[in-house]
Design a protein around this motif. Structure first.
Motif, PDB file in Angstrom:
ATOM      1  N   TRP A 190      -2.463 -21.223 -32.677  1.00  0.00           N
ATOM      2  CA  TRP A 190      -2.207 -22.496 -31.997  1.00  0.00           C
ATOM      3  C   TRP A 190      -1.395 -22.256 -30.732  1.00  0.00           C
ATOM      4  CZ3 TRP A 190       1.799 -25.508 -30.368  1.00  0.00           C
ATOM      5  CH2 TRP A 190       1.482 -26.824 -30.055  1.00  0.00           C
ATOM      6  N   ALA A 214      -3.552 -20.546 -28.132  1.00  0.00           N
ATOM      7  CA  ALA A 214      -4.589 -21.384 -27.543  1.00  0.00           C
ATOM      8  C   ALA A 214      -4.004 -22.524 -26.721  1.00  0.00           C
ATOM      9  CB  ALA A 214      -5.478 -21.952 -28.648  1.00  0.00           C
ATOM     10  N   ASN A 215      -2.901 -23.070 -27.161  1.00  0.00           N
ATOM     11  CA  ASN A 215      -2.388 -24.278 -26.512  1.00  0.00           C
ATOM     12  C   ASN A 215      -1.256 -24.032 -25.525  1.00  0.00           C
ATOM     13  OD1 ASN A 215      -3.981 -26.409 -27.736  1.00  0.00           O
ATOM     14  ND2 ASN A 215      -3.017 -25.727 -29.630  1.00  0.00           N
ATOM     15  N   LEU A 216      -0.555 -22.922 -25.659  1.00  0.00           N
ATOM     16  CA  LEU A 216       0.556 -22.702 -24.738  1.00  0.00           C
ATOM     17  C   LEU A 216       0.332 -21.523 -23.793  1.00  0.00           C
ATOM     18  CD1 LEU A 216       3.614 -23.355 -27.060  1.00  0.00           C
ATOM     19  CD2 LEU A 216       2.439 -24.928 -25.555  1.00  0.00           C
ATOM     20  N   PRO A 222      -2.880 -19.719 -22.972  1.00  0.00           N
ATOM     21  CA  PRO A 222      -4.271 -19.253 -22.914  1.00  0.00           C
ATOM     22  C   PRO A 222      -4.520 -18.277 -21.758  1.00  0.00           C
ATOM     23  CG  PRO A 222      -4.112 -21.522 -22.219  1.00  0.00           C
ATOM     24  CD  PRO A 222      -2.760 -21.139 -22.684  1.00  0.00           C
ATOM     25  N   ASN A 244      -1.269 -20.815 -17.248  1.00  0.00           N
ATOM     26  CA  ASN A 244      -0.683 -21.721 -18.230  1.00  0.00           C
ATOM     27  C   ASN A 244       0.586 -21.150 -18.839  1.00  0.00           C
ATOM     28  OD1 ASN A 244      -2.097 -24.254 -18.635  1.00  0.00           O
ATOM     29  ND2 ASN A 244      -3.874 -22.938 -18.891  1.00  0.00           N
ATOM     30  N   LEU A 274       3.303 -22.020 -16.540  1.00  0.00           N
ATOM     31  CA  LEU A 274       3.613 -23.445 -16.671  1.00  0.00           C
ATOM     32  C   LEU A 274       4.444 -23.703 -17.925  1.00  0.00           C
ATOM     33  CD1 LEU A 274       0.399 -25.456 -15.747  1.00  0.00           C
ATOM     34  CD2 LEU A 274       2.534 -25.302 -14.511  1.00  0.00           C
ATOM     35  N   THR A 275       4.026 -23.080 -19.039  1.00  0.00           N
ATOM     36  CA  THR A 275       4.739 -23.302 -20.290  1.00  0.00           C
ATOM     37  C   THR A 275       6.189 -22.848 -20.183  1.00  0.00           C
ATOM     38  OG1 THR A 275       2.686 -22.924 -21.450  1.00  0.00           O
ATOM     39  CG2 THR A 275       4.687 -22.849 -22.753  1.00  0.00           C
ATOM     40  N   ALA A 294       8.123 -25.190 -18.106  1.00  0.00           N
ATOM     41  CA  ALA A 294       8.378 -26.439 -18.827  1.00  0.00           C
ATOM     42  C   ALA A 294       9.467 -26.251 -19.878  1.00  0.00           C
ATOM     43  CB  ALA A 294       7.090 -26.930 -19.484  1.00  0.00           C
ATOM     44  N   LYS A 334      -5.218 -28.172 -20.777  1.00  0.00           N
ATOM     45  CA  LYS A 334      -5.363 -27.745 -22.166  1.00  0.00           C
ATOM     46  C   LYS A 334      -4.012 -27.314 -22.730  1.00  0.00           C
ATOM     47  CE  LYS A 334      -8.848 -25.228 -20.968  1.00  0.00           C
ATOM     48  NZ  LYS A 334      -9.792 -24.148 -20.887  1.00  0.00           N
ATOM     49  N   ASN A 335      -3.047 -27.139 -21.827  1.00  0.00           N
ATOM     50  CA  ASN A 335      -1.718 -26.727 -22.263  1.00  0.00           C
ATOM     51  C   ASN A 335      -1.030 -27.892 -22.963  1.00  0.00           C
ATOM     52  OD1 ASN A 335       1.013 -26.021 -22.339  1.00  0.00           O
ATOM     53  ND2 ASN A 335       0.727 -24.605 -20.645  1.00  0.00           N
ATOM     54  N   TRP A 336      -0.791 -27.730 -24.261  1.00  0.00           N
ATOM     55  CA  TRP A 336      -0.284 -28.839 -25.069  1.00  0.00           C
ATOM     56  C   TRP A 336       1.056 -29.343 -24.548  1.00  0.00           C
ATOM     57  CZ3 TRP A 336       4.092 -29.476 -28.120  1.00  0.00           C
ATOM     58  CH2 TRP A 336       4.061 -30.555 -29.011  1.00  0.00           C
ATOM     59  N   LEU A 337       1.953 -28.406 -24.267  1.00  0.00           N
ATOM     60  CA  LEU A 337       3.300 -28.786 -23.843  1.00  0.00           C
ATOM     61  C   LEU A 337       3.253 -29.590 -22.546  1.00  0.00           C
ATOM     62  CD1 LEU A 337       6.223 -28.363 -24.687  1.00  0.00           C
ATOM     63  CD2 LEU A 337       6.297 -26.401 -23.183  1.00  0.00           C
ATOM     64  N   ILE A 338       2.471 -29.061 -21.581  1.00  0.00           N
ATOM     65  CA  ILE A 338       2.407 -29.726 -20.279  1.00  0.00           C
ATOM     66  C   ILE A 338       1.803 -31.114 -20.410  1.00  0.00           C
ATOM     67  CG2 ILE A 338       1.335 -29.616 -18.018  1.00  0.00           C
ATOM     68  CD1 ILE A 338       3.476 -27.657 -18.200  1.00  0.00           C
TER      69      ILE A 338
END
Lengths: 432, 404
Positions: free
Chosen positions: A32, A35-37, A39, A43, A46-47, A50, B120-124
């Motif tokens: 997870w 894939a989501n933080l 990829p 990204n 960005l993560t 953030a 697709k970035n969950w956090l963002i």
């Protein structure tokens, strides 16, 4: 075939292998996160950025919030208690809680009245908002609520709202009696009946002003979040019927009526609300009979209602335009007259389409009620900017107060918009 | 034998005015008109009587009298001896300044947030959702006041820049962000700067001509010319060349700390910056939703169809998705611009002198000409919003789906 096969091949597996667990990087939390933080590298950056921002915000906010002081009586005392440590001075909220909610002039021993009116508002709104879960009988209470709320908040004798209510009932009764003969005649008769009742009742309530009287509170004493709430609910509920009429007028085939509506709507939508509030504040008095003394809150209600009804009219016009033409033709072919076809066929569908738009207008209107602070009314923002920040005790407490203001407005507005999304799903029939 | 005869001509009866649908609409309109006239004359009569009682009259003479107050943020020359008219013009320009700056900034932030919310970035995407919900659901007036407070409380004061152990310093020695406002270098146009500007304008025109030529070549001969790097080169090279050839006629005036405050350069008061910033982050939340809705409105089949034609991803975006998404995005975008312009009248809350602050604020209070001032104020905003909605209608007609 299969026998020969058995001899040519040395080994044939005849049982299924048990499934292997996926690689750790392809399952559970790791997958997870990947894939989501993270990829790809963009990204990932960005993560990280953030996360850093979130950390910064929390690192600033949490000590300030958790180390806050809630029990002092002035900012100086607050600073003494804190002694240089990070922490908010939330005692301004506990100290001025009642002022923030009710304004600084509402008599403190009467706070139960607006509170009761606020609680009853939910009872009254329930059958409108959740029609499928609440028994129909509660609607009677909804019809009574405006009069009850007026009596609770403004006080005075109970006869005033009762006379107003009786006027409406008389108008309705007369309307039903005459409606069969002529629709327009019935409307006229209803208006006349209402005015007769109000005129007679005026003398009556003037004569017996002590009957079941609550302590009267003049409008200029209203303030705080209560004022925002009064303005919001009153103006939205008044502007909905006016907006429907304006939308119908704009769709009408009668050129004069159409142009009156178009000019009104475009004019109101073209100017900022604040100029309309200026009108309410300084100009409107010139257009009223000399010597008449409308109080400011009433003038503001008139202007905000005009403002929001123009916007609601445009939303409903969109709903009317989105209806297929066949619906109008079907209504005509059933032999319904204009009023019937609108009431039974067109409006229910058009209003359903316009729900999101109407709710947007309602939320926007509720937010715009803060503008009354510009014409020196003491709503929540006006209270914060005026009496509280100007007082010697609390001069300099900004973040706590503005944070409180956000906390008051956000749940209401967010709640309304979530409700509208829920209602939209509930009403969706997928054929408009 | 049957004969056709005209139906008997009905004589007109008075009851037809109410009961006959052919005439009823006239009755209604007549009544409506009568009511309107009655209302107007009632209001007008009251107005005349009230004005007579107060000893006033409707007159715009006050616009020619000296205003007698100062405006601290202005784009044109103005002092306290200038007329009220001049003050109003300063206000109009200030309103337009905030509106234009705010619209540009709101669009940039809104588009970025809207696209990131689909990431697709969950956090963002969650963070952006939180941003949008928080800003949409709290009144803009509160945001304006909060941002103003942030600027006043957090940014350093000019005195912090002074001395050897200054706690604040200028960015690149040319930009100063203070609690009073922002200072930046100001270009001084010397002799011969007209040539540089002319070269700049010509090179911009050249870029457009070149791109049109490239497009023509592509459509007619299938020959693809590079556009990106030549455009950049045409944008920079001629202007810089002319700038040095003409002997550097344009110089910069840097803000400098003198006495208690900075002198020179371009000064933007904190009220202007705070108002612009607050309006744009508030409006950006709405724009972000519009952008998201616009992109989501394009069905996935369009992307797949373009891909099956062999287009590369960036061309799919440019040639297929964006043109269709823009048709959905732009109308609500323009109405957001309109909202921002109208919301800029809240400048009065932070003391920024826009039209509401000058004409609707100080001029109104000084002269007591409430009706005239509010009328002019409304006319101004009405003109702007009618102009913007006019532009929107032209655009909508231009991009409308051309169906059979």
């Amino acid at each position: 075939m299969s026998d020969t096969h058995a001899q040519t091949v040395a080994f044939v597996r005849d049982t299924m292998l048990p499934e292997q667990a996926p690689p750790t990087s392809e399952a559970g939390a790791v997958k997870w996160v990947r894939a989501n933080l993270f990829p790809d590298w963009f990204n990932a950056i960005l993560t990280v950025v953030a996360l850093f921002l979130i950390y910064k915000i929390l690192a600033g906010f949490l000590p300030w919030f958790l180390g806050g002081v809630w029990t002092t009586s002035s900012l100086a005392e607050c600073r003494e208690v804190l002694d240089g440590a990070a922490g908010g001075c939330f005692s301004v909220l506990t100290e001025r809680w009642n002022q923030l909610l009710f304004g600084f002039k509402y008599p403190p021993d009467q706070y139960w009245r607006p509170t009761l009116a606020f609680v009853l508002l939910f009872v009254a709104a329930a059958p409108l908002l959740f029609a499928m879960y609440v028994p129909k009988k509660v609607l009677f209470f909804t019809a009574l609520y405006p009069f009850l709320a007026f009596w609770l908040i403004w006080g005075g004798t109970i006869l005033t709202p009762i006379v107003a209510l009786v006027g409406f009932i008389a108008a309705y009764a007369v309307f039903k009696k005459v409606e069969a003969q002529s629709f327009a005649g019935a409307l006229g008769a209803a208006v006349v009946a209402a005015f007769v009742v109000w005129f007679i009742g005026g003398f009556l309530s003037g004569a017996m002003s002590g009957l079941l009287a609550l302590e009267p509170v003049p409008s200029r004493d209203m303030g705080g979040f209560m004022l925002n709430f009064i303005l919001g609910t009153v103006c939205v509920s008044l502007s909905l019927p006016i907006g429907i009429l304006l939308a119908l007028g704009r769709q009408s085939h009668m050129p004069i009526i159409k142009w009156i509506c178009v000019v009104f709507i475009e004019f109101i939508r073209g100017v900022p609300l604040i100029t309309l509030l200026f009108v309410a504040n300084v100009v409107l008095a010139y257009f009223l009979p000399p010597g008449s003394n409308f109080d400011l809150i009433l003038r503001v209600i008139i202007m905000i209602t005009m403002f929001s009804s123009a916007y609601i009219a445009e939303v409903i016009r969109g709903g009317l335009a989105a209806l297929p033409k066949g619906q109008y033709e079907a209504a005509d072919s059933l032999g319904l007259d204009y009023a019937q076809s609108m009431r039974l066929i067109i409006m229910p569908q058009a209003l359903k389409i316009s729900i999101p738009g109407i709710v947007n207008v309602a939320v926007g209107l509720f937010k715009d009620t803060t503008l009354v602070s510009v014409i020196s009314m003491f709503d929540l923002v006006g209270m914060i900017r005026g009496p509280i920040l100007a007082s010697t005790e609390w001069n300099g407490v900004y973040w706590e107060l503005w944070g409180f203001a956000i906390l008051m407005f956000f749940p209401v507005c967010y709640g309304i918009s979530q409700y509208s999304q829920w209602l939209e799903r509930k009403l969706a029939t997928d054929h408009r | 034998m049957s004969t056709l005869t005209d139906p008997p001509v009905e004589s007109f009866r008075l009851s037809q005015l109410i009961n006959d649908t052919r005439y009823r609409s006239y009755t209604f309109q007549f009544i409506a008109l009568l009511c309107l006239i009655a209302l107007m004359s009632y209001l007008g009569l009251n107005l005349v009587r009230n004005l007579a009682a107060a000893g006033l009259n409707i007159s715009y003479d006050f616009l020619g009298k000296p205003a007698g107050y100062d405006i601290n943020q202005r784009l044109i020359e103005y002092d306290s001896q200038s007329t009220h008219m001049r003050a109003a013009v300063v206000g109009v320009l200030n309103t337009l300044l905030v509106a234009v700056l705010g619209c540009v900034m709101a669009t940039v932030i809104g588009v970025i947030v809207g696209v990131l919310r689909l990431s697709k970035n969950w956090l963002i995407s969650k963070l952006m959702a939180i941003y949008v919900e928080i800003f949409r659901n709290v009144p803009v007036l509160i945001w304006i006041l909060i941002v103003m407070q942030v600027f006043v409380a957090i940014l350093p004061q000019p005195r912090d820049f002074r001395g050897d152990n200054a706690t604040a310093s200028m960015v690149l020695d040319s930009f100063a962000f203070t609690g009073r406002g922002f200072y930046s270098p100001k270009p001084i146009f010397g002799d011969g700067s007209a040539i540089v500007i002319a070269a700049f304008v010509l090179s911009i025109i050249g870029i457009f001509l070149y791109r049109a030529h490239a497009r023509k070549m592509l459509f007619q001969k299938g020959q693809m010319l590079p556009t990106f790097w030549p455009s950049i080169a045409m944008f920079l090279v001629p202007t810089i060349l002319v700038f040095f050839l003409a002997g550097q006629p344009i110089t910069l005036e840097y803000p400098e700390l003198k006495g208690f405050n900075f002198q020179g350069g371009i000064f933007a008061r904190n009220s202007l910056i705070a108002l612009t910033f607050a309006l744009s982050i508030y409006t950006a939340a709405f724009i972000a939703e519009n952008v998201r809705a616009g992109i989501l409105a394009i069905s996935k089949g369009q992307t797949e169809a373009a891909a099956s034609l062999g287009l590369r991803p960036n061309r799919i975006m440019n040639l297929v998705i964006l043109p269709q998404a823009l048709r959905v995005i732009i109308p609500p975008l323009i109405s957001q611009y309109l909202n921002l312009t109208k919301n800029s009248s809240l400048a009065i809350a932070v003391g920024y002198m826009d039209l509401t602050g000058t004409l609707g604020g100080i001029t109104l209070n000084q002269t007591g000409r409430a009706i005239e001032c509010v009328l002019l104020l409304m006319l101004f905003y009405l003109t702007i919003s009618l102009a913007i909605s006019g532009i929107m209608n032209v655009y909508n007609n231009a991009v409308k789906l051309k169906e059979r």
